[in-house]
Design a protein around this motif. Structure first.
Motif, PDB file in Angstrom:
ATOM      1  N   GLY A 121      32.357 -27.761  -9.670  1.00 15.29           N
ATOM      2  CA  GLY A 121      32.668 -26.414  -9.197  1.00 15.29           C
ATOM      3  C   GLY A 121      32.519 -25.335 -10.244  1.00 15.29           C
ATOM      4  O   GLY A 121      33.158 -24.291 -10.149  1.00 15.29           O
ATOM      5  N   LEU A 122      31.702 -25.583 -11.256  1.00 17.51           N
ATOM      6  CA  LEU A 122      31.538 -24.583 -12.327  1.00 17.51           C
ATOM      7  C   LEU A 122      30.059 -24.243 -12.495  1.00 17.51           C
ATOM      8  O   LEU A 122      29.207 -25.117 -12.377  1.00 17.51           O
ATOM      9  N   PHE A 123      29.793 -22.950 -12.779  1.00 15.54           N
ATOM     10  CA  PHE A 123      28.428 -22.519 -13.060  1.00 15.54           C
ATOM     11  C   PHE A 123      28.226 -22.477 -14.564  1.00 15.54           C
ATOM     12  O   PHE A 123      28.282 -21.419 -15.171  1.00 15.54           O
ATOM     13  N   ASN A 124      28.021 -23.631 -15.160  1.00 15.12           N
ATOM     14  CA  ASN A 124      27.858 -23.664 -16.611  1.00 15.12           C
ATOM     15  C   ASN A 124      26.404 -23.385 -16.966  1.00 15.12           C
ATOM     16  O   ASN A 124      25.547 -24.245 -16.835  1.00 15.12           O
ATOM     17  N   ILE A 125      26.116 -22.137 -17.416  1.00 11.16           N
ATOM     18  CA  ILE A 125      24.740 -21.853 -17.814  1.00 11.16           C
ATOM     19  C   ILE A 125      24.649 -21.702 -19.326  1.00 11.16           C
ATOM     20  O   ILE A 125      23.809 -20.991 -19.858  1.00 11.16           O
ATOM     21  N   GLY A 126      25.519 -22.447 -20.011  1.00 10.90           N
ATOM     22  CA  GLY A 126      25.549 -22.360 -21.470  1.00 10.90           C
ATOM     23  C   GLY A 126      24.664 -23.360 -22.182  1.00 10.90           C
ATOM     24  O   GLY A 126      24.682 -23.440 -23.411  1.00 10.90           O
ATOM     25  N   ALA A 127      23.873 -24.135 -21.428  1.00  9.75           N
ATOM     26  CA  ALA A 127      23.034 -25.143 -22.077  1.00  9.75           C
ATOM     27  C   ALA A 127      22.078 -24.502 -23.078  1.00  9.75           C
ATOM     28  O   ALA A 127      21.829 -25.048 -24.154  1.00  9.75           O
ATOM     29  N   GLU A 128      21.566 -23.305 -22.740  1.00  8.89           N
ATOM     30  CA  GLU A 128      20.572 -22.644 -23.584  1.00  8.89           C
ATOM     31  C   GLU A 128      21.035 -22.525 -25.045  1.00  8.89           C
ATOM     32  O   GLU A 128      20.371 -22.981 -25.954  1.00  8.89           O
ATOM     33  N   GLY A 129      22.204 -21.908 -25.229  1.00  4.43           N
ATOM     34  CA  GLY A 129      22.703 -21.717 -26.596  1.00  4.43           C
ATOM     35  C   GLY A 129      23.061 -23.028 -27.263  1.00  4.43           C
ATOM     36  O   GLY A 129      22.900 -23.191 -28.482  1.00  4.43           O
ATOM     37  N   THR A 130      23.560 -23.967 -26.470  1.00  4.54           N
ATOM     38  CA  THR A 130      23.953 -25.260 -27.031  1.00  4.54           C
ATOM     39  C   THR A 130      22.740 -26.014 -27.577  1.00  4.54           C
ATOM     40  O   THR A 130      22.848 -26.721 -28.578  1.00  4.54           O
ATOM     41  N   VAL A 131      21.593 -25.846 -26.904  1.00  5.83           N
ATOM     42  CA  VAL A 131      20.367 -26.491 -27.388  1.00  5.83           C
ATOM     43  C   VAL A 131      20.047 -26.022 -28.811  1.00  5.83           C
ATOM     44  O   VAL A 131      19.727 -26.830 -29.687  1.00  5.83           O
ATOM     45  N   TYR A 132      20.172 -24.690 -29.055  1.00  6.78           N
ATOM     46  CA  TYR A 132      19.877 -24.185 -30.407  1.00  6.78           C
ATOM     47  C   TYR A 132      20.783 -24.861 -31.432  1.00  6.78           C
ATOM     48  O   TYR A 132      20.342 -25.268 -32.506  1.00  6.78           O
ATOM     49  N   PHE A 133      22.078 -24.940 -31.071  1.00  9.02           N
ATOM     50  CA  PHE A 133      23.035 -25.527 -32.016  1.00  9.02           C
ATOM     51  C   PHE A 133      22.768 -27.012 -32.229  1.00  9.02           C
ATOM     52  O   PHE A 133      22.899 -27.517 -33.350  1.00  9.02           O
TER      53      PHE A 133
END
Lengths: 303, 348
Positions: B81-93
């Protein structure tokens, strides 16, 4: 920092304020009516591209601005049908639109102008500045227009029956419906206004401020506008101020980058993160509590 | 009997995804045709470039690895039930962490663990803001993506830059690189890691108590709470597991992609996977096993794009146009029913 620098920083911040402010004000209106759209980045891309195309065909920058508004409107119709009438998810179409925008503009620049990644807009298709000095600092007519849009949007939203209904369908669509307000129509109208404003913002990028179309012309401004919307607490006037702040940090980071003494002490990237950090702090309710309209992002189906 | 029902449950979503893909291909063909290109030639080279040779297939699978992992990030969020669109930044890290750690510990496992760990860590603030402050995850993860972009740019340009090559960071040392599966191609163990991760996430989500809790929190948060499930715990786990797969995606890109084994200027070679992963997840219906297929499809599109540009002279950005249309088509509620209705009306 001398006086010339202050003027240049101030004018630069005003120029950077315009696209973020227009897009955020639109987003405020749309979310006040309960419709979330995260596809503004895509709308900015498309309208920057088509705005420049129309401006060149007509030989007039203002035609580009209107053309941008029209393109924005088209995407508003698409988003409105999907979210308001088909009761679909509000977030997913925006993701698709953003991806489409990046691809289509990069593709379009090559297919239409035959250049890779960048096209210079000729000066007869650009909007002439209101004022200009010998150092290349200028003030666009879009700056006062944007300020006027913020004031009008605030007045309409909070002082007119139309604005009251917009807010009602975002806050409590059941009650609005019971009072005979056409929830879908008001939501759809709000989406159209928002998308058209983002369209104007996109065209401003290519036919006014930057004077060029590049394949990454929106550069995240669609997302920054969403952040600024939250920062503003869904208020058009505060959104105008917030957009100025974002614009200022943007210019200040460039200023640090170009200043050898400062560049050695503070990495410009740290300054560039400030608007996002500040937004997070605000949204977390540490400075002030931000509360979205109750039915924001939820499709309304009559029982 | 049960199996039959279960299969039937899969048929409709798969059919809807296939329909969305066909719509994307069709509208893409129209755009090509209107722009004066030959859709036939473009699609011929797209398929030939991605599936027509060993190199092409290797490139397709190699490109799919990070997409599968970032898609899982979004899928776990969506299932809870969450719209987690934080993968982008996590990839950089994930990428920079693998580079930093392997400078000291020249071991592939160290790089992988660094990606996993930093991914979990970077996901936590958004999770905490969501759970304890009610901050909507779409806003917070977009903000964190930008913060990650600037912080990792700074690390890449000012701290871990390559003194011999101003266009990239220090490379992963040879001893810490992921072995190639097919010599002379770009297909490495990163692909195997992606598939294994998808399977592990599938098992966790559908065959463990934690997975049951996560999915119940997503489907019906109120019922979950009555059932004794702590929704806060679910949300935090959802972010953390998702962060780990995205971190792994970043580590896999730099550790498994010859020839550079580094982050290139402007984060160019790690940019965009998080956003594309959202599309992969949607087309794969937010299901880890569906994601393997849609990840390979998107990988093929991106691998075939180069051949399409070289031989059919179609700008490779065309692929993003097709991807965007596919995602918008997926977003149309009841796409299949809508199509069936149109079709029936046509017959009458």
């Amino acid at each position: 920092m001398n006086e010339a620098m202050v003027i240049s920083l101030l004018l630069g911040s005003l120029a950077a304020m315009v696209p973020i402010a227009l897009t955020s004000i639109g987003a405020v209106i749309s979310e006040r009516a309960g419709v979330v759209n995260i596809g503004y980045e895509g709308i900015l891309m498309f309208s920057a591209f088509f705005g420049a195309m129309f401006a060149e065909l007509a030989g007039n920058g203002w035609v580009g601005i209107l053309g941008g508004a029209f393109i924005g409107l088209l995407f508003g119709v698409l988003h409105g049908i999907l979210t308001v009438y088909l009761k679909g998810d509000h977030v997913i179409p925006g993701i698709g639109l953003n991806l489409l925008g990046y691809g289509a503009v990069a593709f379009g620049i090559r297919a239409y102008w035959g250049t890779a990644g960048q096209h210079q807009v000729p000066s007869n298709a650009q909007i002439s500045p209101l004022w200009m000095d010998a150092f290349g600092n200028s003030l666009s007519p879009m700056v006062p227009i944007t300020i006027a849009v913020a004031i009008i949007a605030w007045w309409v939203l909070f002082k007119t029956p139309f604005g009251l209904r917009i807010r009602a369908v975002g806050e409590n669509p059941e009650a609005a419906d019971a009072l005979g307000i056409n929830v879908e129509l008001y939501r759809f109208t709000a989406v159209l206004i928002a998308s058209a404003l983002a369209g104007v913002a996109g065209a401003y990028l290519s036919v006014d401020w930057l004077g060029t179309v590049t394949k990454q012309i929106a550069a995240g401004r669609g997302f920054i506008a969403l952040a600024n919307m939250v920062f503003s607490g869904w208020n058009p006037i505060i959104a105008l101020g917030g957009a100025f702040l974002f614009g200022f940090f943007d210019n200040f980071a460039i200023y640090i980058q170009n200043n050898p003494w400062l560049a050695g002490t503070i990495p410009w990237q740290f300054i560039a993160t400030l608007p996002y950090v500040v937004t997070l702090i605000v949204v977390a309710g540490i400075i002030g509590k931000a509360r979205p309209p109750k039915w924001d992002g939820r499709p309304y189906k009559r029982e | 009997m049960n199996l039959k029902n279960e299969l039937r449950g899969y048929v409709k979503p798969v059919a809807e995804s296939v329909l969305a893909i066909l719509i994307g291909a069709f509208i893409g063909a129209l755009v090509l045709w209107f722009s004066g290109y030959s859709p036939g030639s473009a699609y011929y080279w797209l398929i030939k470039g991605s599936l027509g040779s060993t190199d092409g297939i290797a490139e397709t699978l190699s490109k799919s690895a990070p997409l599968i992992l970032t898609a899982i990030t979004f899928a776990i969020g969506a299932r809870t039930g969450l719209f987690n669109i934080g993968a982008e930044g996590t990839v950089y890290f994930g990428a920079i962490a693998a580079i930093i750690v392997t400078q000291y510990l020249q071991n592939p496992l160290a790089g992988i663990l660094a990606g996993l760990f930093i991914g979990a860590l970077w996901a936590l603030p958004a999770a905490v803001l969501k759970v304890y402050r009610g901050v909507h995850e779409v806003i917070s993860t977009i903000m964190f993506n930008w913060i990650a972009f600037f912080l990792v740019s700074w690390l890449a340009v000012s701290v871990y830059y390559n003194p011999k090559d101003p266009n990239s960071t220090l490379p992963i040392p040879p001893g810490a690189r992921l072995p190639l599966l097919v010599k002379g191609t770009s297909l490495s163990w990163a692909f195997i890691i992606a598939i294994l991760s998808a399977v592990v996430v599938f098992v966790v989500m559908w065959h463990t108590k934690l997975g049951y809790e996560l999915r119940t929190s997503g489907q019906n948060p109120r019922a979950a709470e009555y059932g004794g499930i702590n929704p806060k715990r679910s949300a935090i786990w959802s972010f953390v597991i998702g962060g780990m797969t995205a971190g792994l995606a970043g580590a896999g890109i730099v550790m498994g992609t010859p020839p550079s084994y580094a982050i290139t200027q402007g984060l160019a070679n790690v940019y965009g996977y998080g956003f594309d992963g959202i599309g992969v997840s949607l087309v794969g219906r937010n299901h880890p096993l569906g994601i393997i297929f849609s990840g390979i499809l998107f990988g093929a599109l991106s691998a075939g794009a180069t051949a399409m540009q070289q031989h059919a002279h179609v700008p490779l950005e065309m692929i993003k146009v097709i991807e965007g249309i596919i995602i918008i088509a997926v977003a149309v509620p009841g796409l299949l029913d809508l199509f069936a209705r149109l079709f029936r009306r046509g017959e009458a």
